[in-house]
Design an enzyme around this catalytic site. Structure first.
Site, mmCIF file in Angstrom:
data_model
loop_
_atom_site.group_PDB
_atom_site.id
_atom_site.type_symbol
_atom_site.label_atom_id
_atom_site.label_comp_id
_atom_site.label_asym_id
_atom_site.label_seq_id
_atom_site.Cartn_x
_atom_site.Cartn_y
_atom_site.Cartn_z
ATOM 1 N N CYS A 33 0.809 -1.215 0.000
ATOM 2 C CA CYS A 33 0.000 0.000 0.000
ATOM 3 C C CYS A 33 0.846 1.271 0.000
ATOM 4 O O CYS A 33 0.314 2.356 -0.173
ATOM 5 C CB CYS A 33 -0.894 0.012 1.238
ATOM 6 S SG CYS A 33 0.089 -0.053 2.734
ATOM 7 N N ASP A 35 2.405 2.489 2.599
ATOM 8 C CA ASP A 35 2.445 3.134 3.921
ATOM 9 C C ASP A 35 3.818 2.905 4.567
ATOM 10 O O ASP A 35 4.458 1.894 4.320
ATOM 11 C CB ASP A 35 1.353 2.559 4.833
ATOM 12 C CG ASP A 35 -0.029 2.978 4.368
ATOM 13 O OD1 ASP A 35 -0.106 3.883 3.531
ATOM 14 O OD2 ASP A 35 -1.012 2.403 4.843
ATOM 15 N N CYS A 58 -2.514 3.556 7.360
ATOM 16 C CA CYS A 58 -3.930 3.345 7.646
ATOM 17 C C CYS A 58 -4.176 3.171 9.147
ATOM 18 O O CYS A 58 -3.233 3.038 9.935
ATOM 19 C CB CYS A 58 -4.414 2.112 6.902
ATOM 20 S SG CYS A 58 -3.760 0.606 7.607
ATOM 21 N N CYS A 102 -1.087 -5.115 7.353
ATOM 22 C CA CYS A 102 -0.704 -3.874 8.032
ATOM 23 C C CYS A 102 0.095 -4.176 9.297
ATOM 24 O O CYS A 102 0.985 -3.404 9.663
ATOM 25 C CB CYS A 102 -1.936 -3.060 8.399
ATOM 26 S SG CYS A 102 -3.108 -2.892 7.051
HETATM 27 FE FE1 FES Z 1 -1.157 0.261 4.411
HETATM 28 FE FE2 FES Z 1 -2.607 -0.773 6.240
HETATM 29 S S1 FES Z 1 -3.243 -0.243 4.270
HETATM 30 S S2 FES Z 1 -0.501 -0.448 6.329
#
Ligand code: FES
Length: 127
Positions: A33, A35, A58, A102
């Site tokens: 994602c 992140d 997230c 995540c």
């Molecule tokens: Fe990226 Fe959860 S969607 S860490």
């Protein structure tokens, strides 16, 4: 659906921020994602005395970082290395299956910050 605990840690994350004199620091990213999570550890005599994090991600990533930092505090390096993303997710009463990835970020951030600490220790003994 998210558990109450996940929501609670998302709304009131523990240990957010930086440790100025941290001796183990690492940033990891989730390729799925994009992140990122930055982990700061303060380790004294093999024990993690403080842990803080910054997560650009997230809600599940924030909640798992919060729980993971709570779990490593007071633990030895060896004990902290045993903490899996599953253990973090279980401590939060579970994550939805599509959010389990995540929690991997939290496990990886702890391991990478400990590795950073260990490699710094090694350099010191070599000099
Ligand atoms: Fe990226 Fe959860 S969607 S860490």
């Amino acid at each position: 659906m998210y558990s109450e605990k996940v929501l609670e840690h998302f709304m009131n994350p523990r240990n957010v921020g930086e440790i100025e004199d941290a001796n183990g620091v690492a940033q990891v990213g989730n390729p799925k994602c994009g992140d990122i999570m930055k982990m700061y550890l303060k380790i004294e005599n093999g024990i993690i005395v403080d842990a803080k994090f910054k997560t650009f991600g997230c809600g599940a990533a924030v909640a798992t970082s919060s729980m993971a930092t709570e779990m490593v505090k007071g633990k030895t390096i060896e004990e902290a290395l045993q903490i899996t993303n599953k253990a973090v997710a279980e401590a939060l009463d579970g994550l939805p299956p599509n959010k389990l990835h995540c929690s991997v970020l939290a496990e990886e951030a702890i391991k990478a910050a400990i590795e950073d600490y260990l490699s710094k220790q090694k350099q010191q003994t070599q000099n």
